[in-house]
Design an enzyme around this catalytic site. Structure first.
Site, short mmCIF file in Angstrom:
data_model
loop_
_atom_site.label_atom_id
_atom_site.label_comp_id
_atom_site.label_asym_id
_atom_site.label_seq_id
_atom_site.Cartn_x
_atom_site.Cartn_y
_atom_site.Cartn_z
N THR A 41 -0.72 9.81 3.11
CA THR A 41 -1.47 8.68 2.56
C THR A 41 -1.97 7.84 3.72
O THR A 41 -1.98 8.30 4.88
CB THR A 41 -0.60 7.90 1.55
OG1 THR A 41 -1.40 6.89 0.93
CG2 THR A 41 0.61 7.24 2.22
N ASN A 42 -2.43 6.62 3.47
CA ASN A 42 -2.88 5.74 4.55
C ASN A 42 -2.49 4.30 4.21
O ASN A 42 -1.91 4.04 3.16
CB ASN A 42 -4.39 5.90 4.79
CG ASN A 42 -5.19 5.52 3.56
OD1 ASN A 42 -5.20 4.36 3.15
ND2 ASN A 42 -5.86 6.50 2.95
N LEU A 43 -2.82 3.38 5.09
CA LEU A 43 -2.30 2.01 4.99
C LEU A 43 -3.18 1.06 4.16
O LEU A 43 -2.96 -0.14 4.18
CB LEU A 43 -2.11 1.43 6.40
CG LEU A 43 -1.01 2.11 7.21
CD1 LEU A 43 -1.00 1.57 8.64
CD2 LEU A 43 0.35 1.89 6.55
#
Ligand code: C5P
Length: 225
Positions: A29-31
């Site tokens: 995933t990412n932030l």
């Protein structure tokens, strides 16, 4: 008092990251926090629109009066967006969609076998949700106004112009650094066919209200053209 600039409009917003499973307990995933997209959904609702918010995994409260659809992966997000886009008149894509997903997602947890060997991951590209909606008949007929976002680390204006062309959207909004993920403030660069303008640093909620006003102005122009 919020001016009702979007009464009669159906606004569809994507927000947050996507999560691409490796196995039932792991993923990529990412932030992205989802803050900008949720702020836009809230501002569009305050401006009188019906709002559907398709959200990846985030910790944000659902804005009052907004219909929220929670999704996990880019493919889930695409399916939800394609269905909701049929009734939408405005689509704002703020989601930080994972560019790639694991080619295979294991049905059982991948186990360490003690040999010291590590698994290798192959990737496939995810669908471009914004580009696919912008290519749809309703978008090309002018019934659905599409807005894209761009987060770049350098050369924002050049990249935003190029992205606007590549995605085929009338309005592309650049996040002006420093990296905006998780912050409560932001500054935006609006790029359209007429040129570009900056919305100076402010809270994401204040910027969302300004962006909604900018979208409303452009809708009036496209409708009267
Ligand atoms: O190509 P890039 O990811 O920089 O494009 C960003 C814009 O495209 C954002 O509006 C984002 O929400 C949208 N996008 C998308 N589906 C993808 C990748 C990006 O809708 N797979």
């Amino acid at each position: 008092f919020a001016p009702k600039q979007l009464v009669g409009e159906h606004v569809l917003v994507t927000a947050g990251p996507t999560f691409e499973a490796i196995d039932p307990v792991r993923g990529i995933t990412n932030l992205s926090s989802g803050k900008m997209g949720f702020a836009i959904a809230r501002a569009a609702r305050a401006a009188g629109a019906e709002v559907v918010l398709v959200a990846g995994p985030v910790h944000q409260p659902t804005p009052r009066g907004v219909r929220r659809i929670d999704v996990v992966s880019a493919q889930d997000m695409l399916a939800a967006v394609q269905q909701e886009a049929e009734a939408a008149t405005v689509f704002v894509a703020t989601a930080a969609v994972a560019d790639w997903r694991p080619a295979r997602s294991a049905t059982q947890k991948i186990k360490k076998d003690g040999s010291g060997e590590v698994p290798s991951l192959g990737f496939v590209e995810n669908p471009d949700i914004l580009a696919s909606v912008a290519r749809s008949a309703r978008a090309r007929d002018g019934q659905l106004y599409c807005v894209g976002f761009a987060a770049e680390s350098e050369d924002l204006l050049a990249h935003a112009r190029a992205k606007r062309e590549r995605k085929g959207v009338p309005l592309l909004v650049g996040n002006i650094g420093p990296a905006t993920f998780g912050r409560d403030d932001n500054a935006l660069l609006l790029v359209d066919a007429d040129g570009h303008r900056e919305l100076p640093r402010a809270s994401k909620q204040a910027l969302a209200q300004q962006l909604v006003a900018e979208i409303a102005t452009r809708l009036r122009h496209t409708r009267s053209a």
